[in-house]
Scaffold this motif. Structure first.
Motif, PDB file in Angstrom:
ATOM      1  N   ARG A  62      -7.773   7.704  -5.163  1.00 38.31           N
ATOM      2  CA  ARG A  62      -7.346   6.372  -5.588  1.00 38.31           C
ATOM      3  C   ARG A  62      -6.850   5.536  -4.420  1.00 38.31           C
ATOM      4  O   ARG A  62      -7.044   4.316  -4.396  1.00 38.31           O
ATOM      5  N   VAL A  63      -6.215   6.174  -3.425  1.00 37.15           N
ATOM      6  CA  VAL A  63      -5.702   5.406  -2.287  1.00 37.15           C
ATOM      7  C   VAL A  63      -6.701   5.326  -1.141  1.00 37.15           C
ATOM      8  O   VAL A  63      -6.465   4.631  -0.155  1.00 37.15           O
ATOM      9  N   GLY A  64      -7.825   6.051  -1.243  1.00 32.44           N
ATOM     10  CA  GLY A  64      -8.839   5.999  -0.194  1.00 32.44           C
ATOM     11  C   GLY A  64      -8.620   6.980   0.931  1.00 32.44           C
ATOM     12  O   GLY A  64      -9.073   6.752   2.057  1.00 32.44           O
ATOM     13  N   ASP A  65      -7.959   8.092   0.645  1.00 38.57           N
ATOM     14  CA  ASP A  65      -7.753   9.147   1.637  1.00 38.57           C
ATOM     15  C   ASP A  65      -9.103   9.825   1.903  1.00 38.57           C
ATOM     16  O   ASP A  65      -9.687  10.459   1.015  1.00 38.57           O
ATOM     17  N   SER A 104       0.826  -1.201   0.000  1.00 39.41           N
ATOM     18  CA  SER A 104       0.000   0.000   0.000  1.00 39.41           C
ATOM     19  C   SER A 104       0.861   1.252   0.000  1.00 39.41           C
ATOM     20  O   SER A 104       0.621   2.199  -0.741  1.00 39.41           O
ATOM     21  N   SER A 105       1.896   1.255   0.852  1.00 35.43           N
ATOM     22  CA  SER A 105       2.774   2.421   0.923  1.00 35.43           C
ATOM     23  C   SER A 105       3.513   2.626  -0.388  1.00 35.43           C
ATOM     24  O   SER A 105       3.626   3.744  -0.891  1.00 35.43           O
ATOM     25  N   GLU A 106       4.030   1.543  -0.957  1.00 34.97           N
ATOM     26  CA  GLU A 106       4.736   1.655  -2.218  1.00 34.97           C
ATOM     27  C   GLU A 106       3.804   2.165  -3.313  1.00 34.97           C
ATOM     28  O   GLU A 106       4.191   2.958  -4.147  1.00 34.97           O
ATOM     29  N   PRO A 115      -3.971   5.771   3.845  1.00 34.90           N
ATOM     30  CA  PRO A 115      -4.863   5.334   4.927  1.00 34.90           C
ATOM     31  C   PRO A 115      -4.388   4.089   5.651  1.00 34.90           C
ATOM     32  O   PRO A 115      -4.793   3.851   6.793  1.00 34.90           O
ATOM     33  N   SER A 116      -3.521   3.284   5.022  1.00 33.71           N
ATOM     34  CA  SER A 116      -3.078   2.058   5.677  1.00 33.71           C
ATOM     35  C   SER A 116      -1.916   2.299   6.631  1.00 33.71           C
ATOM     36  O   SER A 116      -1.829   1.664   7.684  1.00 33.71           O
ATOM     37  N   THR A 117      -1.038   3.224   6.293  1.00 30.45           N
ATOM     38  CA  THR A 117       0.124   3.496   7.148  1.00 30.45           C
ATOM     39  C   THR A 117      -0.034   4.771   7.959  1.00 30.45           C
ATOM     40  O   THR A 117       0.757   5.016   8.868  1.00 30.45           O
ATOM     41  N   ARG A 118      -1.022   5.619   7.607  1.00 28.34           N
ATOM     42  CA  ARG A 118      -1.255   6.933   8.213  1.00 28.34           C
ATOM     43  C   ARG A 118      -0.142   7.933   7.869  1.00 28.34           C
ATOM     44  O   ARG A 118      -0.116   9.035   8.424  1.00 28.34           O
ATOM     45  N   GLN A 119       0.768   7.563   6.985  1.00 31.69           N
ATOM     46  CA  GLN A 119       1.829   8.481   6.566  1.00 31.69           C
ATOM     47  C   GLN A 119       1.238   9.601   5.718  1.00 31.69           C
ATOM     48  O   GLN A 119       0.449   9.353   4.802  1.00 31.69           O
ATOM     49  N   ILE A 120       1.615  10.835   6.025  1.00 31.97           N
ATOM     50  CA  ILE A 120       1.142  11.997   5.276  1.00 31.97           C
ATOM     51  C   ILE A 120       2.269  12.482   4.359  1.00 31.97           C
ATOM     52  O   ILE A 120       3.407  12.666   4.801  1.00 31.97           O
TER      53      ILE A 120
END
Length: 256
Positions: A243-246, A74-76, A204-209
């Motif tokens: 696309r990533v669900g943010d 997800s992050s990648e 949304p999976s890692t919460r990284q902004i």
């Protein structure tokens, strides 16, 4: 052979066979004694690396492995989408594009793309600046709650130049504007004579902004370009975010 080495070989075996495995598989494929094979599989299951099917009694990748793989993919995927997004921003604007993250209270450059114009802002990866003093930093901070942003930055805003927020009240007002509009603007604040227009996307999976945006010489920044580039940045961030669900961009897309 160490327990860790055994575990690695078991995971490689699952990847090679592309199915759940049993004690018999370890004995046949890895020449492991039956007692060692049974102990290795049960130990891995106890630590969440494997799950055992109650019916077949075969072992498959466990929750710890699956969650790690999911977050990595997800992050990648998010980073790859952001890289493509910044490439499109640079191509459309002609100016330098960036991807930043928070590192403590600083905004840290992790990706930079230069444009085709003769005047380019050059701030290489690894460069940091106080997050509240840049457009891309404020775009990231706006994705935090006010309490979290204040706690992160501490009691004093040290930078005193240009239009950099000088008080918590001023900063929080600026962050509220960013949340409402989706984009952030700076005009020669932390870096003299450099303007920036930015937005942020959260995985949304890692919460990284991640912050993304463009930087250009202040003398090039007209009201017409602010309108054009802010729209460009928002639409680019919205595309990645949806696309990533943010949820921020999903909600903004609904209300916009």
């Amino acid at each position: 052979m160490s327990t860790l080495a055994n575990a690695v070989d078991v995971l490689k075996l699952i990847a090679r066979l592309r199915r759940s495995i049993t004690v018999t598989d370890l004995v046949a494929e890895m020449a492991m004694p039956k007692s060692s094979a049974s102990r290795t599989l049960s130990t891995m299951a106890a630590h969440g690396l494997l799950d055992r099917d109650e019916t077949t009694r075969a072992y498959r990748p466990g929750r710890a492995i699956m969650e790690a793989a999911f977050h990595f993919r997800s992050s990648e995927n998010t980073v790859s989408l952001l890289e493509e997004a910044v490439d499109s921003l640079v191509a459309a604007s002609g100016y330098t594009g960036y991807i930043n993250v928070l590192d403590g209270a600083d905004s840290l450059v992790i990706q930079m793309r230069t444009g085709a114009g003769s005047l380019q802002v050059y701030t290489p990866p690894g460069t940091r600046a106080p997050a509240y003093a840049t457009s891309i930093g404020r775009a990231i901070l706006a994705r935090l709650t006010d309490d979290d942003a204040v706690a992160l930055l501490g009691p004093r805003l040290e930078v005193r130049r240009g239009q950099v927020p000088r008080t918590r009240k001023d900063l929080l007002a600026r962050l509220a504007q960013v949340r409402s509009s989706g984009w952030s603007l700076s005009r020669g604040e932390y870096v003299p004579n450099v303007a920036g227009i930015s937005a942020a996307v959260q995985d949304p999976s890692t919460r990284q902004i991640y912050g993304l945006g463009i930087a250009l010489p202040v003398q090039d920044l007209s009201e017409r370009l602010i309108e054009r580039f802010s729209t460009l940045v928002v639409e680019t961030a919205r595309e990645v975010g949806t696309r990533v669900g943010d949820t921020y961009w999903l909600n903004l897309a609904t209300t916009a």
